[in-house]
Design an enzyme around this catalytic site. Structure first.
Site, PDB file in Angstrom:
ATOM      1  N   HIS A 134       0.793  -1.230   0.000  1.00 54.04           N
ATOM      2  CA  HIS A 134       0.000   0.000   0.000  1.00 54.04           C
ATOM      3  C   HIS A 134       0.825   1.280   0.000  1.00 54.04           C
ATOM      4  O   HIS A 134       0.309   2.343  -0.371  1.00 54.04           O
ATOM      5  CB  HIS A 134      -0.985  -0.004   1.186  1.00 54.04           C
ATOM      6  CG  HIS A 134      -0.372   0.273   2.519  1.00 54.04           C
ATOM      7  ND1 HIS A 134       0.148  -0.719   3.324  1.00 54.04           N
ATOM      8  CD2 HIS A 134      -0.192   1.431   3.208  1.00 54.04           C
ATOM      9  CE1 HIS A 134       0.588  -0.188   4.448  1.00 54.04           C
ATOM     10  NE2 HIS A 134       0.408   1.126   4.404  1.00 54.04           N
ATOM     11  N   GLU A 171       3.492   5.433  -3.414  1.00 55.87           N
ATOM     12  CA  GLU A 171       3.747   6.762  -2.858  1.00 55.87           C
ATOM     13  C   GLU A 171       5.191   6.947  -2.402  1.00 55.87           C
ATOM     14  O   GLU A 171       5.788   7.998  -2.612  1.00 55.87           O
ATOM     15  CB  GLU A 171       2.798   7.011  -1.677  1.00 55.87           C
ATOM     16  CG  GLU A 171       2.955   8.396  -1.060  1.00 55.87           C
ATOM     17  CD  GLU A 171       2.053   8.582   0.138  1.00 55.87           C
ATOM     18  OE1 GLU A 171       1.995   9.706   0.652  1.00 55.87           O
ATOM     19  OE2 GLU A 171       1.415   7.601   0.566  1.00 55.87           O
ATOM     20  N   ASP A 172       5.780   5.923  -1.775  1.00 57.97           N
ATOM     21  CA  ASP A 172       7.065   6.105  -1.097  1.00 57.97           C
ATOM     22  C   ASP A 172       8.285   5.607  -1.868  1.00 57.97           C
ATOM     23  O   ASP A 172       9.414   5.924  -1.491  1.00 57.97           O
ATOM     24  CB  ASP A 172       7.038   5.390   0.264  1.00 57.97           C
ATOM     25  CG  ASP A 172       6.075   6.062   1.238  1.00 57.97           C
ATOM     26  OD1 ASP A 172       5.674   7.204   0.970  1.00 57.97           O
ATOM     27  OD2 ASP A 172       5.722   5.427   2.250  1.00 57.97           O
TER      28      ASP A 172
END
Length: 714
Positions: A72, A76-77
């Site tokens: 998840h 984004e990271d």
């Protein structure tokens, strides 16, 4: 779940070996992607997605949800694109990860507008696949468990958004265990000192009652065992946030709250639930008014149980929750039960799950109808965790509504069209006001009329988000439609004065006007004219045909100058009739714009003197030939004092087909009374018939129509 192997062993209880291997592959992919990254606590970052997957595993979630939990934070990271995840793990997992990634970017502690916009993103993600919010809730739960590594301001910010948004959503989806843990962790982070003191006080109180609690439990166990009823019992700990809210909002002391202890009794069948209820009522006297049957009528989030409170005679009351193992699972896990091995649920429980899904679908409908994101979040917060009442349709269908809901809320719960055309209602067979709060057990029948539409006043008493958003949506749509129609009539009149019709408008002139005003089309121009934001004569002059001979235009302008706007009485909310002069069909009338509406005045009204000096602000009006509506006409009557005077006046007005809306009497002296009477009449001729009948009464000495602001007799 400290290692992937420990998690895999746990997953083998409800997933196939192939599914477990897919979850492990997602873990190793995430481990490599997050290599070198650490959390605030200094632990390797991969500990977090592994823990999130562990929370979902405890719910019995499916392999796709667990894979999404592992991945998840990858988009984004780590910079790995969504397409790469789609190639590796398929469309469903990549969409889940993408949905959670978008939610991770939300910053609820910013401006209200930003919070509302981001909440809309959450609803859209939930409507596409509700597992997105389940992964996000698990992500938030692990973050709250490890929030101690954050700074104090960050802890308070995260705790507040958890209490405001995430915990209520978990509750609305029936996820009791997640909701209560989120609330208590957030409470401890937001009010650390209060949490410590309250926790110590609760523990001390329970310890002081330990012997009495054990004695009551022993008595119940003995009675149920003697009757050979399959069961298990657990004491339910009151959660600190719940206790604090009761102390704060209900002004209850801790001693009062703790005077009621709660116990769960779980059995193997619905029949045994009711059997246990009877045995307990035979053992201890029930507290009147505390029995609730949520098995027959489940809560909106799918919760089912029997609730009763008993006098124990031991210095405390005992609230008992009786349910089956299946209901216990649903009460704790809520909508998460529909995945994995838990998907083999009974029709009764699956119906409860569908209620939660319908709520999510309802959120999407409200989002589409809301005029702004702030309006939307206002509606949603009203619906997040309501205290329900249960009412019946005439055919016996159960409808759950928030406490304080009215027949209008009920009508919109049945169907939006039913709400939009609602004109009245029967409650338990009797006519009732649309604003009356409903009570559990009532039967409600809605009276509809196709020509009817929502009333602005309904917004003052409806309580459901769906009713409020539907009413606002209808009124906005109706206002635009009425504005365009009124604007078309006004521009047609103005164009006739300039010697042309709307069909002859120059395309070039229209495009120039649209560019100058930054409007998108002629309908937008007409709407602004109808709302009084633009002067129709000015717009007509700008839009006149360019190829016209100036002399010809002027000639036709003189011919059309005498035309006036026709008032039919059915224009809707944008045409209002002044309450200073009460114009009736048959009176000479003028109009001007005020407050976004066209106000119709008697042409001799004193309030028209100022704006009649400016022709651009004055509209010449005439009445249409076939007006169906009724108009208010106040009368002032001087009459001989008589105790039956008001009924006599009302009867005579009724015989003339007028509707009396108000009557006020002021006794001048022992012999004379002054009466102010408000009637609904069709026109001046109708009013004349009413006046003629009233004058025939021997008690009436003087009678006149109230025209307080008219300069001369009308």
């Amino acid at each position: 779940m400290s290692t992937i192997n420990a998690l895999a062993e746990r997953l083998s209880d409800h997933l196939t070996p192939d599914e477990v291997n897919k979850v492990k592959r997602a873990y190793f992919y995430a481990e490599q992607a997050h290599d070198g990254q650490s959390r605030k606590s200094g632990e390797p970052y991969i500990i977090h997605p592994l823990a999130v997957a562990g929370i979902l595993a405890n719910m019995g979630m499916d392999s796709q949800s667990l894979m999404a939990a592992m991945l998840h934070d990858v988009i984004e990271d780590t910079g790995i694109p969504k397409n790469a995840l789609r190639h590796q793990f398929g469309d469903t997992v990549s969409e889940l990860v993408d949905g959670v990634s978008k939610l991770n970017k939300m910053e609820f502690a910013t401006k209200a507008e930003a919070q509302a916009e981001n909440f809309q993103k959450m609803v859209l993600a939930m409507s596409a696949d509700i597992r997105v919010i389940l992964v996000k809730l698990s992500d938030r739960l692990h973050n709250m468990r490890t929030i101690g590594a954050m700074s104090a301001p960050s802890q308070r910010r995260i705790a507040k958004e958890t209490l405001d948004i995430y915990a209520p959503i978990a509750g609305r989806l029936g996820m009791h265990l997640v909701r209560t843990e989120l609330e208590d962790l957030a409470f401890a982070a937001y009010y650390p000192m209060r949490s410590r003191r309250l926790s110590a006080a609760v523990a001390q109180f329970r310890e002081s009652r330990r012997e009495q609690l054990e004695e009551v439990q022993s008595v119940i166990e003995e009675r149920l065992s003697a009757q050979d009823v399959n069961h298990r019992m657990t004491w339910r700990q009151r959660h600190l946030n719940s206790i604090y809210k009761k102390m704060l909002h209900e002004r209850k002391g801790l001693k009062t709250i703790m005077a009621t202890q709660v116990i769960n009794v779980v059995t193997d069948s619905v029949e045994n639930c009711y059997r246990i209820l009877g045995l307990l009522h035979g053992l201890y006297k029930p507290v009147p008014g505390t029995f609730s049957d949520y098995i027959a009528i489940p809560k909106a989030n799918g919760y089912q149980s029997l609730h009763t409170t008993l006098f124990t005679g031991k210095g405390f009351q005992l609230e008992v929750l009786i349910r089956t193992e299946e209901m216990e699972m649903v009460a704790n896990l809520g909508i998460a039960c529909q995945w994995g091995s838990n998907s083999q649920l009974s029709d009764r429980v699956q119906g409860s799950q569908r209620r939660a899904q319908r709520w999510v679908a309802g959120l999407l409908e409200m989002q589409q109808r809301a005029g702004s994101s702030l309006e939307f979040i206002e509606h949603v917060k009203e619906d997040l965790f309501p205290d329900e009442v249960y009412v019946f349709t005439p055919k016996g269908k159960i409808m759950e509504l928030p406490r304080g809901a009215t027949p209008v809320d009920f009508a919109y719960a049945v169907h939006t069209h039913v709400g939009n055309t609602c004109v009245g209602c029967y409650v338990d067979g009797h006519l009732a006001p649309l604003s009356s709060p409903l009570q559990s057990g009532q039967t409600v029948e809605v009276i509809t009329k196709e020509s009817s539409h929502p009333n602005m006043a309904w917004l003052s008493f409806v309580v459901t988000g769906k009713a409020r958003s539907s009413i606002r949506h209808f009124l906005k749509t109706a206002e635009r439609s009425e504005s365009i129609e009124l604007g078309r009539r006004l521009l047609t009149q103005a164009a006739a004065s300039d010697g042309y019709t709307l069909e002859q408008i120059s395309e070039g002139a229209l495009n120039e006007l649209l560019q100058e005003t930054e409007l998108s089309g002629l309908d937008d121009v007409l709407e602004e004219i109808g709302l009084g934001k633009r002067v129709p004569q000015v717009v007509a002059h700008r839009l006149q045909p360019r190829a016209e001979d100036a002399l010809g235009v002027a000639q036709r302008g003189r011919e059309g100058a005498s035309q006036s706007l026709v008032i039919n009485g059915s224009e809707g909310m944008l045409v209002k009739f002044a309450r200073c002069c009460y114009p009736l069909p048959g009176d000479p009338i003028l109009g001007h714009f005020a407050g976004g509406s066209l106000m119709v005045h008697h042409s001799l009204c004193k309030n028209t003197l100022e704006w009649r000096k400016n022709p651009e602000k004055t509209l010449t009006l005439t009445w249409g030939e076939h007006i169906q509506r009724e108009f208010l006409a106040p009368l002032r009557i001087q009459a001989v004092a008589h105790r039956e005077l008001l009924p006599m006046l009302a009867a005579e007005a009724s015989l003339a087909d007028a509707v009396v809306t108000r009557m006020d009497m002021d006794r001048q002296d022992d012999s004379v009374s002054m009466v102010e009477m408000h009637l609904l009449v069709k026109n001046r001729v109708h009013l004349a018939r009413v006046l003629k009948r009233l004058r025939h009464l021997k008690q009436v000495q003087r009678l006149q129509r109230v025209l307080a602001s008219v300069t001369a007799a009308a």
